[in-house]
Design an enzyme around this catalytic site. Structure first.
Site, PDB file in Angstrom:
ATOM      1  N   MET A 133       0.946  -1.224  -0.007  1.00 38.82           N
ATOM      2  CA  MET A 133       0.050   0.068   0.025  1.00 38.82           C
ATOM      3  C   MET A 133       1.016   1.225  -0.063  1.00 38.82           C
ATOM      4  O   MET A 133       0.349   2.334   0.305  1.00 38.82           O
ATOM      5  CB  MET A 133      -0.864  -0.072   1.190  1.00 38.82           C
ATOM      6  CG  MET A 133      -1.932  -1.218   0.972  1.00 38.82           C
ATOM      7  SD  MET A 133      -3.433  -1.106   1.884  1.00 38.82           S
ATOM      8  CE  MET A 133      -2.754  -0.636   3.523  1.00 38.82           C
ATOM      9  N   GLY A 134       2.287   1.183  -0.379  1.00 40.07           N
ATOM     10  CA  GLY A 134       3.215   2.346  -0.517  1.00 40.07           C
ATOM     11  C   GLY A 134       3.845   2.708   0.776  1.00 40.07           C
ATOM     12  O   GLY A 134       3.723   2.036   1.854  1.00 40.07           O
ATOM     13  N   HIS A 174       9.341  -3.296   3.273  1.00 42.04           N
ATOM     14  CA  HIS A 174       8.808  -3.358   1.749  1.00 42.04           C
ATOM     15  C   HIS A 174       9.970  -3.950   0.900  1.00 42.04           C
ATOM     16  O   HIS A 174       9.821  -5.030   0.083  1.00 42.04           O
ATOM     17  CB  HIS A 174       8.152  -2.499   1.261  1.00 42.04           C
ATOM     18  CG  HIS A 174       6.957  -1.851   1.777  1.00 42.04           C
ATOM     19  ND1 HIS A 174       6.891  -0.708   2.537  1.00 42.04           N
ATOM     20  CD2 HIS A 174       5.720  -2.442   1.825  1.00 42.04           C
ATOM     21  CE1 HIS A 174       5.773  -0.636   3.186  1.00 42.04           C
ATOM     22  NE2 HIS A 174       4.898  -1.523   2.825  1.00 42.04           N
ATOM     23  N   GLY A 228       5.108  -9.992   4.017  1.00 47.63           N
ATOM     24  CA  GLY A 228       5.692  -9.964   5.001  1.00 47.63           C
ATOM     25  C   GLY A 228       5.357 -10.646   6.309  1.00 47.63           C
ATOM     26  O   GLY A 228       4.121 -10.865   6.596  1.00 47.63           O
ATOM     27  N   LYS A 234       5.450  -9.749   9.282  1.00 49.42           N
ATOM     28  CA  LYS A 234       5.050  -8.720   9.981  1.00 49.42           C
ATOM     29  C   LYS A 234       3.378  -8.797  10.246  1.00 49.42           C
ATOM     30  O   LYS A 234       2.986  -8.402  11.320  1.00 49.42           O
ATOM     31  CB  LYS A 234       5.641  -7.336   9.327  1.00 49.42           C
ATOM     32  CG  LYS A 234       4.559  -6.216   9.883  1.00 49.42           C
ATOM     33  CD  LYS A 234       4.934  -5.617  10.985  1.00 49.42           C
ATOM     34  CE  LYS A 234       4.409  -4.518  11.597  1.00 49.42           C
ATOM     35  NZ  LYS A 234       3.267  -3.910  10.889  1.00 49.42           N
ATOM     36  N   ASP A 235       2.737  -9.041   8.879  1.00 46.64           N
ATOM     37  CA  ASP A 235       1.494  -9.371   8.929  1.00 46.64           C
ATOM     38  C   ASP A 235       1.128 -10.848   9.088  1.00 46.64           C
ATOM     39  O   ASP A 235       0.748 -11.282   7.909  1.00 46.64           O
ATOM     40  CB  ASP A 235       0.694  -8.354   7.852  1.00 46.64           C
ATOM     41  CG  ASP A 235       1.219  -7.003   8.075  1.00 46.64           C
ATOM     42  OD1 ASP A 235       0.394  -6.320   8.683  1.00 46.64           O
ATOM     43  OD2 ASP A 235       1.959  -6.593   7.218  1.00 46.64           O
ATOM     44  N   ILE A 241      11.235  -6.982   9.361  1.00 48.89           N
ATOM     45  CA  ILE A 241      12.287  -6.181   9.501  1.00 48.89           C
ATOM     46  C   ILE A 241      12.199  -4.827  10.372  1.00 48.89           C
ATOM     47  O   ILE A 241      11.040  -4.480  10.518  1.00 48.89           O
ATOM     48  CB  ILE A 241      12.523  -5.352   7.979  1.00 48.89           C
ATOM     49  CG1 ILE A 241      12.972  -6.239   6.961  1.00 48.89           C
ATOM     50  CG2 ILE A 241      13.754  -4.532   8.182  1.00 48.89           C
ATOM     51  CD1 ILE A 241      14.069  -7.497   7.031  1.00 48.89           C
ATOM     52  N   SER A 251       4.520   1.231   7.816  1.00 52.37           N
ATOM     53  CA  SER A 251       4.046   2.333   7.258  1.00 52.37           C
ATOM     54  C   SER A 251       3.442   3.441   8.105  1.00 52.37           C
ATOM     55  O   SER A 251       3.346   4.685   8.068  1.00 52.37           O
ATOM     56  CB  SER A 251       2.964   2.601   6.016  1.00 52.37           C
ATOM     57  OG  SER A 251       3.730   1.689   5.022  1.00 52.37           O
ATOM     58  N   ARG A 252       2.694   2.884   9.034  1.00 48.63           N
ATOM     59  CA  ARG A 252       1.835   3.644  10.006  1.00 48.63           C
ATOM     60  C   ARG A 252       2.809   4.314  11.085  1.00 48.63           C
ATOM     61  O   ARG A 252       2.412   5.193  11.850  1.00 48.63           O
ATOM     62  CB  ARG A 252       0.921   2.493  10.999  1.00 48.63           C
ATOM     63  CG  ARG A 252      -0.245   2.239  10.050  1.00 48.63           C
ATOM     64  CD  ARG A 252      -1.023   1.106  10.896  1.00 48.63           C
ATOM     65  NE  ARG A 252      -2.052   0.628  10.006  1.00 48.63           N
ATOM     66  CZ  ARG A 252      -3.201   1.020   9.338  1.00 48.63           C
ATOM     67  NH1 ARG A 252      -3.373   2.331  10.125  1.00 48.63           N
ATOM     68  NH2 ARG A 252      -3.794   0.310   8.552  1.00 48.63           N
TER      69      ARG A 252
HETATM   70  P1  AMP Z   1       1.642  -2.969   3.713  1.00 52.91           P
HETATM   71  O1  AMP Z   1       2.220  -1.873   2.319  1.00 52.91           O
HETATM   72  O2  AMP Z   1       1.485  -2.346   4.931  1.00 52.91           O
HETATM   73  O3  AMP Z   1       0.340  -3.492   3.018  1.00 52.91           O
HETATM   74  O4  AMP Z   1       2.475  -4.085   3.367  1.00 52.91           O
HETATM   75  C1  AMP Z   1       2.860  -4.640   2.238  1.00 52.91           C
HETATM   76  C2  AMP Z   1       3.778  -5.674   2.656  1.00 52.91           C
HETATM   77  O5  AMP Z   1       4.922  -5.484   3.203  1.00 52.91           O
HETATM   78  C3  AMP Z   1       2.971  -7.052   3.253  1.00 52.91           C
HETATM   79  O6  AMP Z   1       3.331  -8.353   2.921  1.00 52.91           O
HETATM   80  C4  AMP Z   1       3.758  -6.822   4.775  1.00 52.91           C
HETATM   81  O7  AMP Z   1       3.717  -7.929   5.653  1.00 52.91           O
HETATM   82  C5  AMP Z   1       4.866  -6.337   4.413  1.00 52.91           C
HETATM   83  N1  AMP Z   1       5.704  -5.486   5.731  1.00 52.91           N
HETATM   84  C6  AMP Z   1       5.420  -4.624   5.975  1.00 52.91           C
HETATM   85  N2  AMP Z   1       6.246  -4.243   7.210  1.00 52.91           N
HETATM   86  C7  AMP Z   1       7.216  -5.056   6.940  1.00 52.91           C
HETATM   87  C8  AMP Z   1       8.312  -5.459   7.698  1.00 52.91           C
HETATM   88  N3  AMP Z   1       8.492  -4.617   8.955  1.00 52.91           N
HETATM   89  N4  AMP Z   1       9.015  -6.354   7.298  1.00 52.91           N
HETATM   90  C9  AMP Z   1       8.710  -7.121   6.498  1.00 52.91           C
HETATM   91  N5  AMP Z   1       7.704  -6.939   5.839  1.00 52.91           N
HETATM   92  C10 AMP Z   1       6.936  -6.117   6.000  1.00 52.91           C
END
Ligand code: AMP
Length: 285
Positions: free
Chosen positions: A33-34, A40, A150, A152-153, A179, A189-190
């Protein structure tokens, strides 16, 4: 260095995918989601390693936000995101708009049962339906052989893995480690939404989780560890601990002790920002 090719329509994406497939190339997708950060970019690095062609997608998916204010406040930084991808020489940054993804009359929802009833699913109604629906579309639109997500989720990773398996979508879902910032805070991102002041106690969430994992490894009872961890998180300045659970890695069922491969998962609110994290817990023999 030239810029990253930005594709905004399904037709452009389809054309590129058709050429790559005709050449027998392995296509990888990194859905985002950028507001790209090193988390990412670690997924992009993994995709580059395992695939001939890499598509990063950038779409702030309205269907996965259960709160309109959260959707409005979500960071949008496309120009910076494209610049961050230049060194990786990705083959495309796919940036569809709402009309491309959900044209008038769109009426289909992909819903994964069970796994989505708990944790973030219980607190964010409709969130995982939104995730599963958009990820299904992105898998089909990119025709990806592999998709990188990730840990992370962690719940999201389980949900999209289940979805691809259940729907016979031949995209292999690859999980990649979380990470973290130097102080242990999981990159997100938050985190950009935290003021400098609110950022200070943010790593306490991970510290408290790590302490619980250490306690479990010593054979201590989860209940008492959890009570102490929640008190510590609140004392640091968080306003609410939404959940702090020990769950089985495979089906996310609740555990009292890590007697099978397990994960600690938590969500907590800090200065109006919802932070989530999870870590693995060694199984007790
Ligand atoms: P998002 O942009 O938040 O939807 O995340 C996009 C992708 O990046 C998802 O697969 C997340 O799990 C991954 N991601 C977000 N934060 C991290 C992180 N700290 N380490 C590894 N992957 C991440």
């Amino acid at each position: 260095m030239s810029g990253v090719p930005i594709l905004r329509s399904r037709a452009e994406l389809r054309g590129a995918v058709r050429r790559w497939k005709a050449a027998g190339e392995v296509i990888g997708v990194v859905p985002t989601m950028g507001a790209l950060h090193q988390g990412h970019l670690s997924l992009v690095r993994a995709a580059k390693k395992h695939c001939d062609r890499v598509v990063v997608t950038l779409f702030v998916n309205p269907k996965q936000f259960n709160n309109p204010e959260d959707l409005e406040n979500y960071p949008r930084t496309e120009v910076e995101d494209a610049a961050k991808l230049v060194p990786f020489a990705v083959d495309a940054l796919y940036v569809p708009d709402g009309e491309q993804m959900y044209p008038a009359g769109f009426a289909t929802t992909v819903s994964v049962e069970g796994l989505t009833d708990v944790l973030c699913g219980a607190h964010r109604p409709g969130h995982f339906d939104g995730v599963a629906t958009v990820v299904t579309k992105l898998f089909l639109q990119t025709g990806a052989d592999k998709a990188f997500f990730g840990e992370k989720d962690f719940q999201q990773l389980q949900v999209v893995t289940r979805m691809a398996r259940d729907l016979d979508i031949p995209t292999e879902v690859v999980g990649c480690p979380t990470i973290r910032e130097e102080d242990g805070l999981a990159m997100s991102s938050r985190n950009l939404l935290l003021s400098d002041r609110a950022r200070i106690p943010a790593p306490v969430l991970h510290e408290a989780m790590q302490d619980v994992a250490d306690g479990l490894a010593r054979g201590e009872a989860f209940d008492a560890l959890k009570t102490a961890a929640e008190a510590r998180i609140l004392a640091a300045g968080f306003t609410e601990v939404e959940y702090f659970d020990l769950r089985a890695c495979d089906d996310l069922s609740l555990l009292d002790a890590p007697d099978r491969p397990a994960r600690l998962l938590a969500a907590a609110w800090l200065a109006g920002v919802r932070l989530i994290d999870n870590i693995g817990v060694p199984a007790r023999g």
